[in-house]
Design a protein around this motif. Structure first.
Motif, PDB file in Angstrom:
ATOM      1  N   THR A 156       0.821  -1.189  -0.131  1.00 39.65           N
ATOM      2  CA  THR A 156       0.030  -0.062   0.033  1.00 39.65           C
ATOM      3  C   THR A 156       0.938   1.255   0.101  1.00 39.65           C
ATOM      4  O   THR A 156       0.310   2.449  -0.540  1.00 39.65           O
ATOM      5  CB  THR A 156      -0.913   0.149   1.209  1.00 39.65           C
ATOM      6  OG1 THR A 156      -0.120  -0.002   2.376  1.00 39.65           O
ATOM      7  CG2 THR A 156      -2.035  -1.085   1.062  1.00 39.65           C
ATOM      8  N   ASP A 157       2.235   1.046   0.421  1.00 41.74           N
ATOM      9  CA  ASP A 157       2.963   2.296   0.668  1.00 41.74           C
ATOM     10  C   ASP A 157       4.068   1.861  -0.232  1.00 41.74           C
ATOM     11  O   ASP A 157       4.868   0.997   0.050  1.00 41.74           O
ATOM     12  CB  ASP A 157       3.333   2.762   1.986  1.00 41.74           C
ATOM     13  CG  ASP A 157       4.574   3.920   2.072  1.00 41.74           C
ATOM     14  OD1 ASP A 157       4.660   4.265   1.207  1.00 41.74           O
ATOM     15  OD2 ASP A 157       4.797   4.102   3.218  1.00 41.74           O
ATOM     16  N   THR A 195       6.859   3.375  -0.878  1.00 40.12           N
ATOM     17  CA  THR A 195       8.257   3.478  -0.091  1.00 40.12           C
ATOM     18  C   THR A 195       8.720   2.464   0.574  1.00 40.12           C
ATOM     19  O   THR A 195       9.925   2.031   0.776  1.00 40.12           O
ATOM     20  CB  THR A 195       8.167   4.849   0.700  1.00 40.12           C
ATOM     21  OG1 THR A 195       7.383   4.621   1.731  1.00 40.12           O
ATOM     22  CG2 THR A 195       7.735   5.881  -0.120  1.00 40.12           C
ATOM     23  N   GLN A 196       7.741   1.454   0.844  1.00 38.29           N
ATOM     24  CA  GLN A 196       8.441   0.217   1.696  1.00 38.29           C
ATOM     25  C   GLN A 196       8.388  -1.273   0.866  1.00 38.29           C
ATOM     26  O   GLN A 196       8.440  -1.967   1.446  1.00 38.29           O
ATOM     27  CB  GLN A 196       7.034  -0.309   2.756  1.00 38.29           C
ATOM     28  CG  GLN A 196       6.698   0.934   3.325  1.00 38.29           C
ATOM     29  CD  GLN A 196       7.787   1.433   4.379  1.00 38.29           C
ATOM     30  OE1 GLN A 196       8.409   0.439   5.022  1.00 38.29           O
ATOM     31  NE2 GLN A 196       8.105   2.671   4.641  1.00 38.29           N
ATOM     32  N   ARG A 213      10.010   0.634  -6.536  1.00 42.25           N
ATOM     33  CA  ARG A 213       8.706   0.923  -6.113  1.00 42.25           C
ATOM     34  C   ARG A 213       7.569   0.404  -6.646  1.00 42.25           C
ATOM     35  O   ARG A 213       6.480   0.108  -5.975  1.00 42.25           O
ATOM     36  CB  ARG A 213       8.956   2.358  -5.722  1.00 42.25           C
ATOM     37  CG  ARG A 213       9.882   2.827  -4.713  1.00 42.25           C
ATOM     38  CD  ARG A 213      10.007   4.255  -4.571  1.00 42.25           C
ATOM     39  NE  ARG A 213      10.818   4.861  -3.542  1.00 42.25           N
ATOM     40  CZ  ARG A 213      10.874   6.023  -3.064  1.00 42.25           C
ATOM     41  NH1 ARG A 213      10.110   6.987  -3.696  1.00 42.25           N
ATOM     42  NH2 ARG A 213      11.758   6.448  -2.169  1.00 42.25           N
TER      43      ARG A 213
END
Length: 225
Positions: free
Chosen positions: A99-100, A102-103, A198
């Motif tokens: 969902t993110d 960056t993770q 990403r």
């Protein structure tokens, strides 16, 4: 010939947009022997796509062309099955996407690429081309379309060669940037790597879904004709 090239080039574009192989190549280019290893990786990729496509052409042969120049039913059934598989993969990947962004994390095996000898780099590229869950079905579908066209053997080989070149642009472009710019290319390639890492899962899910629907449509069209 024109219809075949239209089908083939669309599928080749789907193979060309493959984030993981691009990331792997950028990592390879960052190794101490980046130039040589990058060429080895690209060679493995080209051999993988060419080999898988050639095997499909041999399996299909002239028998792939049905009555009135239409593809044989097995070509439609194959595309239908590949389409279903890609759509299912797309749904699964979309549901498990981070969902993110960056993770997002790269596969663990990528951390070991730095220490790969040339043989392992070649085999890795071979796997990422001919053994990839997206690239293999699209390559098989493209070769099936070529085989089903009823074209002379020379034209079939030419169509497959064009498919391989277009499908390899995703690697040939960063390789060309590196070979021309060398040290100056590191920043550009690093940015490409970060973006691809990403958005890899989301991009792959969308491509799986789009090309899965295309193959489903192609398969239904062949079987209903």
């Amino acid at each position: 010939m024109g219809k075949v090239l239209g089908d083939v080039l669309g599928l080749a574009a789907g193979v060309a947009v493959s984030p993981l192989p691009v990331i792997a190549l950028i990592i390879v280019l960052a190794t101490p022997r980046g130039r040589v290893n990058g060429l080895v990786f690209t060679a493995g990729w080209l051999v993988g796509l060419s080999g898988l496509g050639a095997v499909m052409l041999v399996i299909g042969g002239q028998g792939s062309a049905g009555e009135h120049g239409q593809p044989a039913d097995w070509v439609g059934a194959l595309k239908l099955a590949l389409g279903v598989a890609l759509v299912l993969f797309a749904v699964r990947m979309w549901r498990h996407r981070p969902t993110d962004v960056t993770q997002a994390r790269l596969p663990r095996w990528m951390a070991a690429i730095d220490g790969f000898p040339a043989v392992k780099i070649f085999l890795l590229a071979l796997l990422l081309s001919a053994g990839n869950l997206k690239n293999a079905p699209l390559t098989i579908a493209a070769a099936a379309s070529i085989s089903a066209s009823g074209l002379p053997a020379g034209q079939q080989i030419g169509a497959l060669a064009l498919f391989v070149v277009v499908a390899s642009l995703g690697l040939l472009i960063p390789l060309g940037v590196y070979l021309v710019m060398r040290e100056r290319a590191k920043g550009t390639l690093a940015n490409w790597k970060e973006w691809a890492a990403r958005h890899n899962i989301a991009v792959m899910a969308v491509l799986f879904f789009v090309f899965g629907l295309k193959l489903l449509g192609d398969g239904v069209g062949v079987l209903s004709s």
